[in-house]
Design a protein around this motif. Structure first.
Motif, PDB file in Angstrom:
ATOM      1  N   VAL A  48       0.855  -1.141   0.097  1.00  0.00           N
ATOM      2  CA  VAL A  48      -0.111   0.015   0.175  1.00  0.00           C
ATOM      3  C   VAL A  48       0.805   1.149  -0.029  1.00  0.00           C
ATOM      4  CG1 VAL A  48      -1.663   1.397   1.275  1.00  0.00           C
ATOM      5  CG2 VAL A  48      -1.815  -1.284   1.269  1.00  0.00           C
ATOM      6  N   SER A  49       1.721   1.135   0.856  1.00  0.00           N
ATOM      7  CA  SER A  49       2.559   2.532   1.066  1.00  0.00           C
ATOM      8  C   SER A  49       3.529   2.793  -0.379  1.00  0.00           C
ATOM      9  CB  SER A  49       3.897   2.325   1.887  1.00  0.00           C
ATOM     10  OG  SER A  49       4.598   1.215   1.890  1.00  0.00           O
TER      11      SER A  49
ATOM     12  N   VAL B  97       1.063   4.597  -2.627  1.00  0.00           N
ATOM     13  CA  VAL B  97       0.786   5.821  -2.269  1.00  0.00           C
ATOM     14  C   VAL B  97       2.214   6.809  -2.690  1.00  0.00           C
ATOM     15  CG1 VAL B  97       0.777   7.278  -0.378  1.00  0.00           C
ATOM     16  CG2 VAL B  97      -0.638   5.252  -0.208  1.00  0.00           C
ATOM     17  N   ASP B  98       3.071   6.193  -3.011  1.00  0.00           N
ATOM     18  CA  ASP B  98       4.315   6.939  -3.278  1.00  0.00           C
ATOM     19  C   ASP B  98       4.125   7.201  -4.728  1.00  0.00           C
ATOM     20  OD1 ASP B  98       5.666   6.833  -1.130  1.00  0.00           O
ATOM     21  OD2 ASP B  98       7.042   5.311  -1.368  1.00  0.00           O
TER      22      ASP B  98
ATOM     23  N   GLN C 208       1.211   9.993  -5.382  1.00  0.00           N
ATOM     24  CA  GLN C 208       1.719  11.221  -5.004  1.00  0.00           C
ATOM     25  C   GLN C 208       2.725  12.006  -5.909  1.00  0.00           C
ATOM     26  OE1 GLN C 208       2.750  10.592  -0.642  1.00  0.00           O
ATOM     27  NE2 GLN C 208       0.885  11.736  -0.273  1.00  0.00           N
TER      28      GLN C 208
ATOM     29  N   ASP D 161      -0.678  -5.428   2.664  1.00  0.00           N
ATOM     30  CA  ASP D 161       0.074  -4.969   3.813  1.00  0.00           C
ATOM     31  C   ASP D 161       0.191  -5.984   5.013  1.00  0.00           C
ATOM     32  OD1 ASP D 161       1.248  -3.454   5.433  1.00  0.00           O
ATOM     33  OD2 ASP D 161       0.535  -1.580   4.935  1.00  0.00           O
TER      34      ASP D 161
ATOM     35  N   GLU E 209      -3.289   3.654  10.215  1.00  0.00           N
ATOM     36  CA  GLU E 209      -3.286   4.861   9.131  1.00  0.00           C
ATOM     37  C   GLU E 209      -3.878   4.533   8.077  1.00  0.00           C
ATOM     38  OE1 GLU E 209      -0.110   1.972   8.086  1.00  0.00           O
ATOM     39  OE2 GLU E 209      -0.977   2.444   9.851  1.00  0.00           O
ATOM     40  N   HIS E 210      -4.734   3.521   7.654  1.00  0.00           N
ATOM     41  CA  HIS E 210      -5.011   3.213   6.440  1.00  0.00           C
ATOM     42  C   HIS E 210      -6.194   4.147   6.164  1.00  0.00           C
ATOM     43  CE1 HIS E 210      -1.987   0.655   5.304  1.00  0.00           C
ATOM     44  NE2 HIS E 210      -2.245  -0.339   5.665  1.00  0.00           N
TER      45      HIS E 210
ATOM     46  N   THR F 155      -6.509   7.380   6.141  1.00  0.00           N
ATOM     47  CA  THR F 155      -5.795   8.308   5.445  1.00  0.00           C
ATOM     48  C   THR F 155      -5.278   7.955   4.019  1.00  0.00           C
ATOM     49  OG1 THR F 155      -3.971   8.510   6.802  1.00  0.00           O
ATOM     50  CG2 THR F 155      -5.893  10.050   7.112  1.00  0.00           C
ATOM     51  N   THR F 156      -4.719   6.652   4.334  1.00  0.00           N
ATOM     52  CA  THR F 156      -3.925   6.233   3.068  1.00  0.00           C
ATOM     53  C   THR F 156      -4.748   6.165   1.867  1.00  0.00           C
ATOM     54  OG1 THR F 156      -2.400   4.999   4.321  1.00  0.00           O
ATOM     55  CG2 THR F 156      -2.743   4.056   2.151  1.00  0.00           C
TER      56      THR F 156
ATOM     57  N   THR G  86      -5.803   9.276   0.444  1.00  0.00           N
ATOM     58  CA  THR G  86      -4.620   9.713  -0.532  1.00  0.00           C
ATOM     59  C   THR G  86      -4.784   9.062  -1.971  1.00  0.00           C
ATOM     60  OG1 THR G  86      -3.230  10.194   1.370  1.00  0.00           O
ATOM     61  CG2 THR G  86      -2.403   9.852  -0.754  1.00  0.00           C
ATOM     62  N   ILE G  87      -4.840   7.842  -1.832  1.00  0.00           N
ATOM     63  CA  ILE G  87      -4.917   7.299  -3.307  1.00  0.00           C
ATOM     64  C   ILE G  87      -6.062   7.760  -4.080  1.00  0.00           C
ATOM     65  CG2 ILE G  87      -5.179   4.777  -4.279  1.00  0.00           C
ATOM     66  CD1 ILE G  87      -3.720   3.642  -1.993  1.00  0.00           C
TER      67      ILE G  87
END
Length: 366
Positions: free
Chosen positions: A144-145, A148-149, A152, A168, A174-175, A177-178, A181-182
């Motif tokens: 997942v992270s 996100v990279d 962004q 993950d 934290e997901h 907000t994750t 963001t996606i």
């Protein structure tokens, strides 16, 4: 197909094979356990095949694993696969590290389709986003992270198809907000969205249910802003069953009734590592809500839910209510609903008759 025997071929022979007919499309398989420097082979091929429009790169280890990572390719910004001038479609199904310089090179192409799997990321700066105006199809398989990279770092304002396979095994507080963001990177042009999410078992239960834990509101409802969506497929795979986590309740499905008026494909499933989540007596979607959802989506052809409340109906159900009559003749072709009932299978025949009346063309699985 090129494999470990490539290095035994004279380069002149390879040149003839690749140059004959002005090669436009190439799917390349590399046995990276046998070939010591596959990156050199890739550069040789790219030097020869400058007219390629699509390239698909695979290796023996192109299936991701949470626990057993395979050898990573040295596909840095010096590798020529990022510089093929006429490339429209690129698939990279090998383990490598994606960096901003690589994305800069890709943004200089007119890519229409980009598929990346099993990659890690190293994004050193938060510079302005890189634009991919020609990109229509984006497919990413990674933690997942790392996804996100990417979202962004790049923008894809005209994309119509997005497929994400996310996994993950760590804490998921934290997901909420994750995923926000996606989703915020998705363009209004999106027509087809598939998301597979796999969560491992490496965290305590409280991490799933705490105030920052991912819930249905954070996972699905933000997608209602994609008003022109035609196909939505959301699959969640869990390492262990946490009661209530991401489950689609009757009120949740009702909240989606105004969304996506052109939708033709809808699927929402939660699986326990290959097994369906046990059905309990709870506020699962009812037939009435399913009918209301179909009525609001007249183009719907495919509908699949993991859970449904199997309320028994009278043996001879009355005619459909006036509000349900527009369903008669609905074009739904494929309906799959899972649920449990304490009654004998014969008690479900009234449900089947109601479904037949509402969706005369459907191939149903109840």
């Amino acid at each position: 197909r090129f494999d470990q025997n490539y290095h035994r071929m004279p380069l002149s022979t390879v040149t003839k094979l690749l140059d004959f007919g002005n090669l436009r499309h190439l799917s390349l398989f590399i046995d990276d356990l046998q070939y010591r420097y596959p990156e050199n082979m890739l550069n040789d091929i790219c030097l020869i095949s400058t007219k390629l429009q699509s390239l698909s790169l695979h290796s023996d280890n192109d299936t991701y694993s949470l626990w057993a990572p395979s050898r990573a390719f040295r596909l840095d910004e010096n590798c020529l696969i990022w510089r093929i001038p006429h490339l429209k479609s690129l698939e990279v199904h090998v383990r490598f590290t994606l960096t901003r310089p690589i994305l800069v090179l890709l943004s200089e192409l007119s890519l229409q389709s980009l598929t990346l799997s099993n990659f890690s990321t190293s994004m050193s700066t938060q510079s302005p986003r890189l634009h991919f105006p020609a990109l229509l199809n984006l497919s990413l398989t990674a933690r997942v992270s790392r996804v996100v990279d990417i979202v962004q770092t790049i923008s894809f304002p005209n994309a119509t198809d997005i497929v994400l396979s996310l996994y993950d095994e760590g804490p998921i507080q934290e997901h909420r907000t994750t995923f926000h963001t996606i989703y915020s990177a998705f363009p209004a042009s999106l027509r087809r969205l598939h998301i597979d999410v796999t969560f491992g078992t490496m965290e305590p239960v409280i991490a799933w249910l705490g105030p920052g834990a991912l819930n249905f509101d954070a996972f699905v409802r933000p997608l209602q802003s994609l008003r022109d969506l035609r196909e939505l497929k959301l699959n969640v795979w869990l390492g262990e069953h946490i009661d209530g986590f991401l489950e689609l309740r009757n009120s949740d499905l009702r909240s989606l009734i105004p969304a996506w008026p052109r939708l033709w494909f809808f699927e929402y499933t939660i699986e326990l590592m290959g097994l369906p989540i046990p059905t309990l007596e709870r506020d699962d979607p009812t037939l009435d809500t399913i009918f209301a959802f179909a009525r609001a989506h007249p183009h719907l052809l495919h509908f699949f839910l993991t859970r449904m409340r199997m309320d028994p109906l009278p043996a001879d159900p009355p005619p459909l209510e006036d509000a349900a009559r527009p369903l008669e003749g609905h074009g739904l072709l494929w309906l799959k609903l899972r649920g449990e009932s304490a009654n004998a299978p014969s008690d479900l025949k009234p449900i089947a008759r109601v479904v037949d009346r509402a969706f005369p063309r459907v191939s149903k699985e109840l």
